[in-house]
Design a protein around this motif. Structure first.
Motif, PDB file in Angstrom:
ATOM      1  N   THR A  97      35.430  43.139  51.588  1.00  0.00           N
ATOM      2  CA  THR A  97      35.998  43.145  50.250  1.00  0.00           C
ATOM      3  C   THR A  97      37.487  42.830  50.294  1.00  0.00           C
ATOM      4  O   THR A  97      38.160  43.092  51.284  1.00  0.00           O
ATOM      5  N   ILE A  98      37.943  42.285  49.198  1.00  0.00           N
ATOM      6  CA  ILE A  98      39.371  42.040  49.018  1.00  0.00           C
ATOM      7  C   ILE A  98      39.768  42.833  47.778  1.00  0.00           C
ATOM      8  O   ILE A  98      39.295  42.552  46.678  1.00  0.00           O
ATOM      9  N   PRO A  99      40.595  43.856  47.956  1.00  0.00           N
ATOM     10  CA  PRO A  99      40.953  44.718  46.822  1.00  0.00           C
ATOM     11  C   PRO A  99      41.778  43.996  45.756  1.00  0.00           C
ATOM     12  O   PRO A  99      42.407  42.962  46.022  1.00  0.00           O
ATOM     13  N   ASP A 100      41.779  44.570  44.568  1.00  0.00           N
ATOM     14  CA  ASP A 100      42.518  43.980  43.447  1.00  0.00           C
ATOM     15  C   ASP A 100      43.998  43.789  43.764  1.00  0.00           C
ATOM     16  O   ASP A 100      44.598  42.801  43.354  1.00  0.00           O
ATOM     17  N   THR A 101      44.578  44.734  44.503  1.00  0.00           N
ATOM     18  CA  THR A 101      46.004  44.601  44.838  1.00  0.00           C
ATOM     19  C   THR A 101      46.254  43.357  45.681  1.00  0.00           C
ATOM     20  O   THR A 101      47.267  42.681  45.508  1.00  0.00           O
ATOM     21  N   ASP A 102      45.318  43.036  46.585  1.00  0.00           N
ATOM     22  CA  ASP A 102      45.462  41.825  47.397  1.00  0.00           C
ATOM     23  C   ASP A 102      45.284  40.570  46.550  1.00  0.00           C
ATOM     24  O   ASP A 102      45.983  39.574  46.749  1.00  0.00           O
ATOM     25  N   TRP A 103      44.349  40.609  45.603  1.00  0.00           N
ATOM     26  CA  TRP A 103      44.175  39.450  44.717  1.00  0.00           C
ATOM     27  C   TRP A 103      45.466  39.201  43.935  1.00  0.00           C
ATOM     28  O   TRP A 103      45.886  38.065  43.747  1.00  0.00           O
ATOM     29  N   ARG A 104      46.105  40.293  43.497  1.00  0.00           N
ATOM     30  CA  ARG A 104      47.363  40.140  42.757  1.00  0.00           C
ATOM     31  C   ARG A 104      48.445  39.532  43.648  1.00  0.00           C
ATOM     32  O   ARG A 104      49.243  38.710  43.198  1.00  0.00           O
ATOM     33  N   ASP A 105      48.470  39.939  44.926  1.00  0.00           N
ATOM     34  CA  ASP A 105      49.438  39.353  45.861  1.00  0.00           C
ATOM     35  C   ASP A 105      49.222  37.852  46.027  1.00  0.00           C
ATOM     36  O   ASP A 105      50.161  37.116  46.316  1.00  0.00           O
ATOM     37  N   LEU A 106      47.974  37.419  45.849  1.00  0.00           N
ATOM     38  CA  LEU A 106      47.656  35.993  45.947  1.00  0.00           C
ATOM     39  C   LEU A 106      47.879  35.259  44.618  1.00  0.00           C
ATOM     40  O   LEU A 106      47.711  34.051  44.541  1.00  0.00           O
ATOM     41  N   GLY A 107      48.240  36.011  43.587  1.00  0.00           N
ATOM     42  CA  GLY A 107      48.486  35.390  42.289  1.00  0.00           C
ATOM     43  C   GLY A 107      47.256  35.256  41.432  1.00  0.00           C
ATOM     44  O   GLY A 107      47.238  34.499  40.462  1.00  0.00           O
ATOM     45  N   VAL A 108      46.196  35.996  41.777  1.00  0.00           N
ATOM     46  CA  VAL A 108      44.960  35.957  41.007  1.00  0.00           C
ATOM     47  C   VAL A 108      44.862  37.253  40.217  1.00  0.00           C
ATOM     48  O   VAL A 108      45.023  38.333  40.778  1.00  0.00           O
ATOM     49  N   ASN A 109      44.597  37.154  38.931  1.00  0.00           N
ATOM     50  CA  ASN A 109      44.398  38.348  38.122  1.00  0.00           C
ATOM     51  C   ASN A 109      42.934  38.747  38.253  1.00  0.00           C
ATOM     52  O   ASN A 109      42.058  38.059  37.728  1.00  0.00           O
ATOM     53  N   PRO A 110      42.629  39.855  38.951  1.00  0.00           N
ATOM     54  CA  PRO A 110      41.232  40.240  39.168  1.00  0.00           C
ATOM     55  C   PRO A 110      40.516  40.649  37.896  1.00  0.00           C
ATOM     56  O   PRO A 110      39.293  40.709  37.867  1.00  0.00           O
ATOM     57  N   ASP A 111      41.271  40.918  36.840  1.00  0.00           N
ATOM     58  CA  ASP A 111      40.657  41.313  35.578  1.00  0.00           C
ATOM     59  C   ASP A 111      40.264  40.107  34.734  1.00  0.00           C
ATOM     60  O   ASP A 111      39.770  40.260  33.633  1.00  0.00           O
ATOM     61  N   GLY A 112      40.502  38.919  35.232  1.00  0.00           N
ATOM     62  CA  GLY A 112      40.117  37.717  34.514  1.00  0.00           C
ATOM     63  C   GLY A 112      41.231  37.100  33.693  1.00  0.00           C
ATOM     64  O   GLY A 112      41.076  36.050  33.118  1.00  0.00           O
ATOM     65  N   GLY A 113      42.363  37.745  33.605  1.00  0.00           N
ATOM     66  CA  GLY A 113      43.500  37.173  32.911  1.00  0.00           C
ATOM     67  C   GLY A 113      43.566  37.555  31.451  1.00  0.00           C
ATOM     68  O   GLY A 113      42.630  38.109  30.886  1.00  0.00           O
ATOM     69  N   PRO A 114      44.692  37.247  30.836  1.00  0.00           N
ATOM     70  CA  PRO A 114      44.843  37.572  29.416  1.00  0.00           C
ATOM     71  C   PRO A 114      43.977  36.660  28.560  1.00  0.00           C
ATOM     72  O   PRO A 114      43.721  35.510  28.914  1.00  0.00           O
ATOM     73  N   PHE A 115      43.534  37.195  27.466  1.00  0.00           N
ATOM     74  CA  PHE A 115      42.731  36.385  26.563  1.00  0.00           C
ATOM     75  C   PHE A 115      42.948  36.893  25.144  1.00  0.00           C
ATOM     76  O   PHE A 115      43.456  37.981  24.924  1.00  0.00           O
ATOM     77  N   THR A 116      42.537  36.082  24.194  1.00  0.00           N
ATOM     78  CA  THR A 116      42.657  36.441  22.793  1.00  0.00           C
ATOM     79  C   THR A 116      41.301  36.286  22.142  1.00  0.00           C
ATOM     80  O   THR A 116      40.615  35.293  22.367  1.00  0.00           O
TER      81      THR A 116
END
Length: 135
Positions: A97-116
């Motif tokens: 697994t790659i934790p959410d904190t690591d995804w953020r370090d890579l510049g990926v928003n693990p939550d899928g990003g902002p949306f409207t």
């Protein structure tokens, strides 16, 4: 060729790898990088331009593999008297697994990003109940 290598995993474990662990580490490093590239197909360009530091990618890949090698069975608890153990559900899914904190370090928003969310409302053209007296 992955950014991290088995020696990076060994350094994070703080002990030498056995030959089978070294082989497994090489395979799992490839799997970790495949997971990363699934989200960042332009990983090489990001590293080359300095948008992501190479050492961050090495750290994330090696840490993911080290987590597996530290606990290959995926145990979360174990009891000695009348022996029992509990296996982490992620172990059944491969446990790499790659934790959410690591995804953020890579510049990926693990939550899928902002949306409207924009509601789509269709108003009647006639009659308009708010225009009293027009009926």
């Amino acid at each position: 060729m992955t950014y991290a290598n088995p020696d990076d995993v060994r350094a994070r474990l703080g002990r030498p790898l056995t030959d089978p662990e070294r082989e497994l580490a090489a395979v799992l490093l490839g799997d970790a990088e495949t997971k990363i590239r699934a989200h960042l197909p332009d990983l090489d360009a990001r590293v080359t331009t300095g948008r992501i530091h190479r050492d961050v990618v090495v750290m994330i890949e090696a840490d993911a593999v080290a987590r597996v090698l530290r606990n290959p069975g995926g145990y979360t608890s174990e009891t000695a008297g009348d022996y029992s153990y509990t296996v982490d559900a992620r172990a059944a899914a491969g446990y790499l697994t790659i934790p959410d904190t690591d995804w953020r370090d890579l510049g990926v928003n693990p939550d899928g990003g902002p949306f409207t969310i924009t509601p789509a409302i269709t108003l009647p053209t006639w009659p308009r109940p708010w225009e009293a007296g027009r009926w």
